[in-house]
Design a protein around this motif. Structure first.
Motif, PDB file in Angstrom:
ATOM      1  N   ARG A   2      36.859  27.495  23.898  1.00  0.00           N
ATOM      2  CA  ARG A   2      36.275  26.844  25.072  1.00  0.00           C
ATOM      3  C   ARG A   2      37.268  25.870  25.718  1.00  0.00           C
ATOM      4  O   ARG A   2      37.429  25.852  26.937  1.00  0.00           O
ATOM      5  N   ARG A   3      37.911  25.077  24.889  1.00  0.00           N
ATOM      6  CA  ARG A   3      38.857  24.085  25.412  1.00  0.00           C
ATOM      7  C   ARG A   3      40.037  24.764  26.122  1.00  0.00           C
ATOM      8  O   ARG A   3      40.453  24.336  27.215  1.00  0.00           O
ATOM      9  N   THR A   4      40.568  25.818  25.538  1.00  0.00           N
ATOM     10  CA  THR A   4      41.724  26.502  26.116  1.00  0.00           C
ATOM     11  C   THR A   4      41.345  27.216  27.414  1.00  0.00           C
ATOM     12  O   THR A   4      42.095  27.179  28.397  1.00  0.00           O
ATOM     13  N   THR A   5      40.181  27.852  27.425  1.00  0.00           N
ATOM     14  CA  THR A   5      39.724  28.548  28.632  1.00  0.00           C
ATOM     15  C   THR A   5      39.454  27.555  29.758  1.00  0.00           C
ATOM     16  O   THR A   5      39.834  27.792  30.913  1.00  0.00           O
ATOM     17  N   LEU A   6      38.802  26.435  29.425  1.00  0.00           N
ATOM     18  CA  LEU A   6      38.534  25.418  30.441  1.00  0.00           C
ATOM     19  C   LEU A   6      39.815  24.866  31.041  1.00  0.00           C
ATOM     20  O   LEU A   6      39.911  24.654  32.260  1.00  0.00           O
ATOM     21  N   SER A   7      40.800  24.637  30.192  1.00  0.00           N
ATOM     22  CA  SER A   7      42.088  24.125  30.667  1.00  0.00           C
ATOM     23  C   SER A   7      42.727  25.101  31.658  1.00  0.00           C
ATOM     24  O   SER A   7      43.277  24.700  32.686  1.00  0.00           O
ATOM     25  N   PHE A   8      42.618  26.398  31.361  1.00  0.00           N
ATOM     26  CA  PHE A   8      43.179  27.426  32.253  1.00  0.00           C
ATOM     27  C   PHE A   8      42.427  27.463  33.581  1.00  0.00           C
ATOM     28  O   PHE A   8      43.032  27.487  34.660  1.00  0.00           O
ATOM     29  N   LEU A   9      41.091  27.431  33.510  1.00  0.00           N
ATOM     30  CA  LEU A   9      40.283  27.520  34.727  1.00  0.00           C
ATOM     31  C   LEU A   9      40.407  26.271  35.591  1.00  0.00           C
ATOM     32  O   LEU A   9      40.238  26.343  36.821  1.00  0.00           O
ATOM     33  N   ASN A  10      40.695  25.126  34.974  1.00  0.00           N
ATOM     34  CA  ASN A  10      40.814  23.880  35.724  1.00  0.00           C
ATOM     35  C   ASN A  10      42.231  23.601  36.207  1.00  0.00           C
ATOM     36  O   ASN A  10      42.477  22.579  36.862  1.00  0.00           O
ATOM     37  N   HIS A  11      43.152  24.485  35.887  1.00  0.00           N
ATOM     38  CA  HIS A  11      44.545  24.326  36.324  1.00  0.00           C
ATOM     39  C   HIS A  11      44.606  24.380  37.852  1.00  0.00           C
ATOM     40  O   HIS A  11      43.866  25.127  38.497  1.00  0.00           O
ATOM     41  N   THR A  12      45.493  23.599  38.424  1.00  0.00           N
ATOM     42  CA  THR A  12      45.601  23.529  39.890  1.00  0.00           C
ATOM     43  C   THR A  12      45.960  24.877  40.515  1.00  0.00           C
ATOM     44  O   THR A  12      45.649  25.127  41.678  1.00  0.00           O
ATOM     45  N   LYS A  13      46.591  25.748  39.744  1.00  0.00           N
ATOM     46  CA  LYS A  13      47.018  27.043  40.287  1.00  0.00           C
ATOM     47  C   LYS A  13      45.925  28.112  40.202  1.00  0.00           C
ATOM     48  O   LYS A  13      46.075  29.194  40.799  1.00  0.00           O
ATOM     49  N   PHE A  14      44.853  27.842  39.438  1.00  0.00           N
ATOM     50  CA  PHE A  14      43.929  28.929  39.106  1.00  0.00           C
ATOM     51  C   PHE A  14      43.298  29.579  40.334  1.00  0.00           C
ATOM     52  O   PHE A  14      43.337  30.806  40.489  1.00  0.00           O
ATOM     53  N   TYR A  15      42.666  28.812  41.207  1.00  0.00           N
ATOM     54  CA  TYR A  15      41.951  29.420  42.322  1.00  0.00           C
ATOM     55  C   TYR A  15      42.893  30.047  43.352  1.00  0.00           C
ATOM     56  O   TYR A  15      42.510  31.002  44.031  1.00  0.00           O
ATOM     57  N   ASP A  16      44.119  29.550  43.440  1.00  0.00           N
ATOM     58  CA  ASP A  16      45.112  30.237  44.278  1.00  0.00           C
ATOM     59  C   ASP A  16      45.423  31.614  43.699  1.00  0.00           C
ATOM     60  O   ASP A  16      45.520  32.610  44.427  1.00  0.00           O
ATOM     61  N   LEU A  17      45.563  31.648  42.363  1.00  0.00           N
ATOM     62  CA  LEU A  17      45.825  32.923  41.687  1.00  0.00           C
ATOM     63  C   LEU A  17      44.646  33.869  41.854  1.00  0.00           C
ATOM     64  O   LEU A  17      44.829  35.058  42.160  1.00  0.00           O
ATOM     65  N   LEU A  18      43.427  33.358  41.672  1.00  0.00           N
ATOM     66  CA  LEU A  18      42.233  34.187  41.800  1.00  0.00           C
ATOM     67  C   LEU A  18      42.111  34.750  43.216  1.00  0.00           C
ATOM     68  O   LEU A  18      41.890  35.952  43.404  1.00  0.00           O
ATOM     69  N   GLU A  19      42.257  33.892  44.201  1.00  0.00           N
ATOM     70  CA  GLU A  19      42.135  34.303  45.601  1.00  0.00           C
ATOM     71  C   GLU A  19      43.158  35.380  45.944  1.00  0.00           C
ATOM     72  O   GLU A  19      42.824  36.411  46.542  1.00  0.00           O
ATOM     73  N   ARG A  20      44.388  35.153  45.518  1.00  0.00           N
ATOM     74  CA  ARG A  20      45.457  36.100  45.824  1.00  0.00           C
ATOM     75  C   ARG A  20      45.236  37.446  45.133  1.00  0.00           C
ATOM     76  O   ARG A  20      45.392  38.516  45.752  1.00  0.00           O
ATOM     77  N   SER A  21      44.831  37.403  43.855  1.00  0.00           N
ATOM     78  CA  SER A  21      44.683  38.652  43.104  1.00  0.00           C
ATOM     79  C   SER A  21      43.483  39.472  43.585  1.00  0.00           C
ATOM     80  O   SER A  21      43.549  40.708  43.653  1.00  0.00           O
ATOM     81  N   VAL A  22      42.369  38.799  43.937  1.00  0.00           N
ATOM     82  CA  VAL A  22      41.189  39.531  44.408  1.00  0.00           C
ATOM     83  C   VAL A  22      41.474  40.196  45.741  1.00  0.00           C
ATOM     84  O   VAL A  22      41.198  41.394  45.928  1.00  0.00           O
ATOM     85  N   TRP A  23      42.033  39.453  46.683  1.00  0.00           N
ATOM     86  CA  TRP A  23      42.275  40.049  48.002  1.00  0.00           C
ATOM     87  C   TRP A  23      43.339  41.142  47.943  1.00  0.00           C
ATOM     88  O   TRP A  23      43.261  42.129  48.679  1.00  0.00           O
ATOM     89  N   GLU A  24      44.308  40.984  47.047  1.00  0.00           N
ATOM     90  CA  GLU A  24      45.320  42.035  46.895  1.00  0.00           C
ATOM     91  C   GLU A  24      44.677  43.319  46.378  1.00  0.00           C
ATOM     92  O   GLU A  24      44.982  44.421  46.858  1.00  0.00           O
ATOM     93  N   LYS A  25      43.769  43.195  45.421  1.00  0.00           N
ATOM     94  CA  LYS A  25      43.086  44.375  44.901  1.00  0.00           C
ATOM     95  C   LYS A  25      42.138  44.973  45.941  1.00  0.00           C
ATOM     96  O   LYS A  25      41.982  46.197  46.019  1.00  0.00           O
ATOM     97  N   VAL A  26      41.515  44.140  46.759  1.00  0.00           N
ATOM     98  CA  VAL A  26      40.662  44.635  47.844  1.00  0.00           C
ATOM     99  C   VAL A  26      41.489  45.477  48.809  1.00  0.00           C
ATOM    100  O   VAL A  26      41.081  46.587  49.200  1.00  0.00           O
ATOM    101  N   GLU A  27      42.656  44.974  49.197  1.00  0.00           N
ATOM    102  CA  GLU A  27      43.465  45.656  50.229  1.00  0.00           C
ATOM    103  C   GLU A  27      44.226  46.850  49.697  1.00  0.00           C
ATOM    104  O   GLU A  27      44.423  47.827  50.420  1.00  0.00           O
ATOM    105  N   THR A  28      44.659  46.806  48.438  1.00  0.00           N
ATOM    106  CA  THR A  28      45.461  47.917  47.905  1.00  0.00           C
ATOM    107  C   THR A  28      44.636  48.921  47.114  1.00  0.00           C
ATOM    108  O   THR A  28      45.090  50.045  46.880  1.00  0.00           O
ATOM    109  N   GLY A  29      43.431  48.527  46.693  1.00  0.00           N
ATOM    110  CA  GLY A  29      42.605  49.421  45.882  1.00  0.00           C
ATOM    111  C   GLY A  29      41.265  49.742  46.507  1.00  0.00           C
ATOM    112  O   GLY A  29      40.972  50.896  46.829  1.00  0.00           O
ATOM    113  N   LEU A  30      40.439  48.731  46.723  1.00  0.00           N
ATOM    114  CA  LEU A  30      39.064  48.962  47.160  1.00  0.00           C
ATOM    115  C   LEU A  30      38.975  49.635  48.529  1.00  0.00           C
ATOM    116  O   LEU A  30      38.317  50.682  48.680  1.00  0.00           O
ATOM    117  N   LEU A  31      39.605  49.051  49.539  1.00  0.00           N
ATOM    118  CA  LEU A  31      39.485  49.609  50.895  1.00  0.00           C
ATOM    119  C   LEU A  31      40.085  51.009  51.021  1.00  0.00           C
ATOM    120  O   LEU A  31      39.450  51.892  51.623  1.00  0.00           O
TER     121      LEU A  31
END
Length: 514
Positions: free
Chosen positions: A129-158
């Motif tokens: 729990r502690r290690t996962t929380l640290s990863f999710l609360n990292h300043t880079k996390f939501y930038d990484l999530l946003e970038r990876s989801v939209w990349e998969k949407v544009e290169t895979g889903l659509l």
């Protein structure tokens, strides 16, 4: 007796008596509650309804007030208390949390997950729990999530959806969602994109192995241990498929785990943000302190095996829960067309013209959030949870629970209780989740809405899941009109630990004029 001198009359009277007995039994059985027969207990009713176990549990719990004791043959040692009562959920998962660890029985049933977070207790669970929380609360996390989801949407889903639209063929939307979330979670956890979602739709054994695994895991909950262990030994039935799934997981994950700390440090010298690197560091530091033995929580596991267990558990969480919610969302929308119109209007109101929106902007999609919450309420991806108290306990509903007794908490049933959600509990109403005063999202306590579990074990990826689902759902709804294939209007949940649609979600689609 004189009657035996007239065999025809005897047979007629005997037939009438049998008919009256059967007819009387059927009249009396206007109840869903199973009969507790001598020797066999309630096993016949469970076997009769094992292909619709979640619905059957709901019928029993509705009639019994939310909690029911299931009795089985004594030699099976598998009596269980089934409950969906929010008061009991709050008690088990929060107020008396320390008395209800996952325990050895749970770990035995979910042995495929090893020392991952779902099996872990005490110190090992705290490390996860502690290690996962640290990863999710990292300043880079939501930038990484946003970038990876939209990349998969544009290169895979659509590209895949455009291909199906141009060909004019029906396809399984659930399969599309499973591939999308599989690629996404592999990218996040293993830093590797297997590209299962592409126009070629390749068969990747690991991706499909999840479906066989989750079905076998449910049957371990309702079958006597001796039976599923015999199947495992003989490598037949669902246990045989589970063995093959286990092999597929190992063959996929182990080669992607960097074998040495030095290699990992070399790879990460320009980027110190890696989930498995964080787990490796935390685990090895704990080994130095504890001597490779976690109090009450884990076995003596090598770092490599621990990383495999960690990766697989996170892949289970990332692939199946999100894809399942999206599947049911689109079925619910298709069978309630006005909600699709409302979601489309909200997207157009908030963003005017389609564009890739940020994590922060996704929070403005209130109605879509409500629709996703309704999907999770009616079809929680994890349909039930197994618990066993260390010490005897008295539940708020009045039942006494012995130490180590099996308690099954049905999250599926909680979302369908009139006593919890009102007379319209079976209706799909996204408005249920919109605050009448400010128009924002209406929050419900986790013991009433346990789709993300409850108490200290509440899912850490809840916010991440909503962001990802909003991005995917908004993309599809804005760009395509989804039409159910005729025989998919009436679909049912699969008999598995994850509440997938039993035969997928067959749809056709056409592009909107956008």
């Amino acid at each position: 007796m004189a009657i035996f001198e007239y065999p025809d009359l005897f047979l007629f009277i005997l037939t009438i008596n049998i008919f009256l007995f059967v007819w009387g039994t059927k009249i009396r059985q206007k109840t869903s509650l199973p009969t507790n027969w001598p020797l066999v207990g309630m096993l016949p009713a469970i076997l009769q309804n094992c292909d619709r176990i979640h619905s059957y549990f709901t019928e029993i719990l509705t009639e019994s007030g939310g909690t029911f004791q299931l009795k089985f043959p004594r030699f099976f040692n598998m009596d269980m208390l089934v409950t969906c009562d929010p008061k009991n959920i709050h008690h088990i998962f929060s107020r008396n949390f320390s008395n209800y660890p996952k325990g050895p029985e749970f770990k035995k049933m979910f042995e495929i997950l090893g020392d991952g977070i779902f099996n872990a207790d005490f110190e090992l669970w705290e490390l996860h729990r502690r290690t996962t929380l640290s990863f999710l609360n990292h300043t880079k996390f939501y930038d990484l999530l946003e970038r990876s989801v939209w990349e998969k949407v544009e290169t895979g889903l659509l590209p895949v959806l455009d291909n199906f639209s141009e060909q004019g063929v029906d396809f399984d939307l659930q399969d599309i969602f499973q591939r999308f979330t599989f690629d996404s979670i592999c990218n996040l956890v293993l830093d590797y994109d297997p590209c299962s979602l592409c126009v070629d739709m390749p068969l990747i054994p690991c991706e499909k192995a999840f479906n066989d695994a989750i079905e076998a895991l449910l049957y371990r909950h309702v079958l006597p241990e001796s039976i599923w262990k015999l199947q495992k030994w003989l490598r037949i039935g669902k246990e045989g498929k589970l063995i093959e799934a286990w092999k597929a997981f190992d063959e996929f994950i182990y080669p992607l785990i960097i074998s040495s700390k030095e290699e990992e440090e070399h790879k990460l010298k320009d980027d110190d943000y890696s989930l498995l690197a964080s787990f490796r560091k935390a685990y090895e530091e704990k080994i130095i302190i504890n001597g490779n033995c976690f109090g009450g929580g884990g076995s003596k596991t090598t770092t490599r095996d621990f990383l495999r267990d960690t990766a697989l558990s996170l892949m289970f969480a990332g692939r199946d829960t999100t894809s399942t919610c999206l599947t049911w969302l689109f079925w619910l929308i298709a069978t309630n067309p006005s909600t699709e119109t409302n979601i489309l209007e909200e997207i157009e109101t908030e963003f005017k013209k389609w564009r890739l929106f940020s994590v922060e902007e996704s929070r403005r999609l209130i109605y879509l959030h409500g629709a996703l919450s309704e999907s999770l309420r009616l079809f929680p991806p994890v349909a039930l949870e197994h618990k066993a108290p260390i010490e005897p306990d008295n539940l708020p509903s009045g039942e006494y629970v012995k130490s180590n007794a099996k308690v099954i908490v049905s999250f599926y049933s909680t979302g369908r209780m009139e006593s919890v959600w009102g007379k319209d509990c079976l209706e799909f109403k996204p408005e249920r989740w919109i605050s009448p005063s400010g128009g924002g999202i209406k929050h419900e306590p986790s013991y009433k809405f346990p789709a993300f579990n409850a108490g200290p074990r509440t899912c850490l990826g809840k916010e991440m899941a909503f962001v990802q689902m909003k991005m995917v759902a908004a993309t599809i709804i804005y760009h395509y009109k989804i039409q159910l294939v005729e025989d998919n209007y009436d679909i049912s949940p699969r008999d598995s630990i994850i509440l997938q649609a039993k035969h997928g979600l067959k749809v056709s689609l056409s592009k909107r004029n956008v």
